[in-house]
Scaffold this motif. Structure first.
Motif, PDB file in Angstrom:
ATOM      1  N   ASP A  40       1.093  -1.424  -0.137  1.00  0.00           N
ATOM      2  CA  ASP A  40       0.546   0.058   0.185  1.00  0.00           C
ATOM      3  C   ASP A  40       0.827   1.475   0.404  1.00  0.00           C
ATOM      4  N   ASP A  44       0.733   4.219  -2.729  1.00  0.00           N
ATOM      5  CA  ASP A  44       0.801   5.476  -2.933  1.00  0.00           C
ATOM      6  C   ASP A  44       2.165   6.822  -3.320  1.00  0.00           C
ATOM      7  N   CYS A  58       6.005  15.645  -1.133  1.00  0.00           N
ATOM      8  CA  CYS A  58       4.453  16.478  -1.889  1.00  0.00           C
ATOM      9  C   CYS A  58       4.915  17.285  -1.795  1.00  0.00           C
ATOM     10  N   ASN A  63      -1.000  18.545   1.276  1.00  0.00           N
ATOM     11  CA  ASN A  63      -1.017  17.417   0.281  1.00  0.00           C
ATOM     12  C   ASN A  63      -0.578  16.207   1.044  1.00  0.00           C
ATOM     13  N   VAL A  66      -3.681  14.567   3.019  1.00  0.00           N
ATOM     14  CA  VAL A  66      -4.257  13.576   2.736  1.00  0.00           C
ATOM     15  C   VAL A  66      -3.324  12.075   2.138  1.00  0.00           C
ATOM     16  N   ARG A  67      -2.222  11.967   1.885  1.00  0.00           N
ATOM     17  CA  ARG A  67      -1.450  11.002   2.301  1.00  0.00           C
ATOM     18  C   ARG A  67      -1.804   9.967   3.707  1.00  0.00           C
ATOM     19  N   ARG A  69      -4.142  10.277   6.402  1.00  0.00           N
ATOM     20  CA  ARG A  69      -5.169  10.046   6.094  1.00  0.00           C
ATOM     21  C   ARG A  69      -5.250   8.555   5.532  1.00  0.00           C
ATOM     22  N   ARG A  70      -5.065   8.254   4.027  1.00  0.00           N
ATOM     23  CA  ARG A  70      -4.997   7.331   2.915  1.00  0.00           C
ATOM     24  C   ARG A  70      -4.209   6.395   4.056  1.00  0.00           C
ATOM     25  N   MET A  71      -3.481   6.633   4.416  1.00  0.00           N
ATOM     26  CA  MET A  71      -2.172   5.726   5.046  1.00  0.00           C
ATOM     27  C   MET A  71      -2.518   4.971   6.169  1.00  0.00           C
ATOM     28  N   SER A  73      -5.606   4.720   7.372  1.00  0.00           N
ATOM     29  CA  SER A  73      -6.802   4.090   7.076  1.00  0.00           C
ATOM     30  C   SER A  73      -6.681   2.254   6.452  1.00  0.00           C
ATOM     31  N   LEU A  74      -5.486   2.093   6.258  1.00  0.00           N
ATOM     32  CA  LEU A  74      -5.226   0.985   5.870  1.00  0.00           C
ATOM     33  C   LEU A  74      -4.448   0.240   6.605  1.00  0.00           C
TER      34      LEU A  74
END
Length: 115
Positions: A40, A44, A58, A63, A66-67, A69-71, A73-74
């Protein structure tokens, strides 16, 4: 009153996100979760800096958020993951050693990110 990068007129300045993690690998399920998280990160746009430390450039702090938060969630169910955001200037001051010899710092990306 403290000032953050978002409060300055230069909030667009590029930053680096470092993902530092210690994940268990004792069982097959742990190793699978470790491999999934690593994949993951790579998908990304992170690259391996050293074992269990990945980096991503970034274009802005927004930005980077955002990265992260995305990571976030994983994340695997177990283990510890930290995300550290540093400025491009701070990243450029990293001293890298291989044995006793200092290696030159990696150059900053020259291409501007669009998102």
């Amino acid at each position: 009153m403290s000032t953050t990068i978002r409060d300055t007129p230069y909030g667009w300045r590029s930053v680096w996100v470092l993902a530092l993690f210690d994940l268990p690998t004792e069982t097959k399920a742990h190793r699978r979760a470790y491999a999934r998280f690593r994949k993951d990160l790579l998908e990304d746009g992170f690259t391996m800096m050293q074992f269990s430390v990945y980096q991503r450039h970034c274009a802005s702090r927004e930005n980077a958020d955002v990265r992260i938060r995305r990571m976030g969630s994983l994340l695997p169910a177990e283990g510890e993951v930290r995300f550290l955001v540093i400025t491009d200037r701070q990243f450029g001051n990293i001293a890298t050693f291989w044995g006793r010899d200092r290696q030159p710092n990696a150059p900053s990306p020259t291409q501007m990110e669009l998102f």
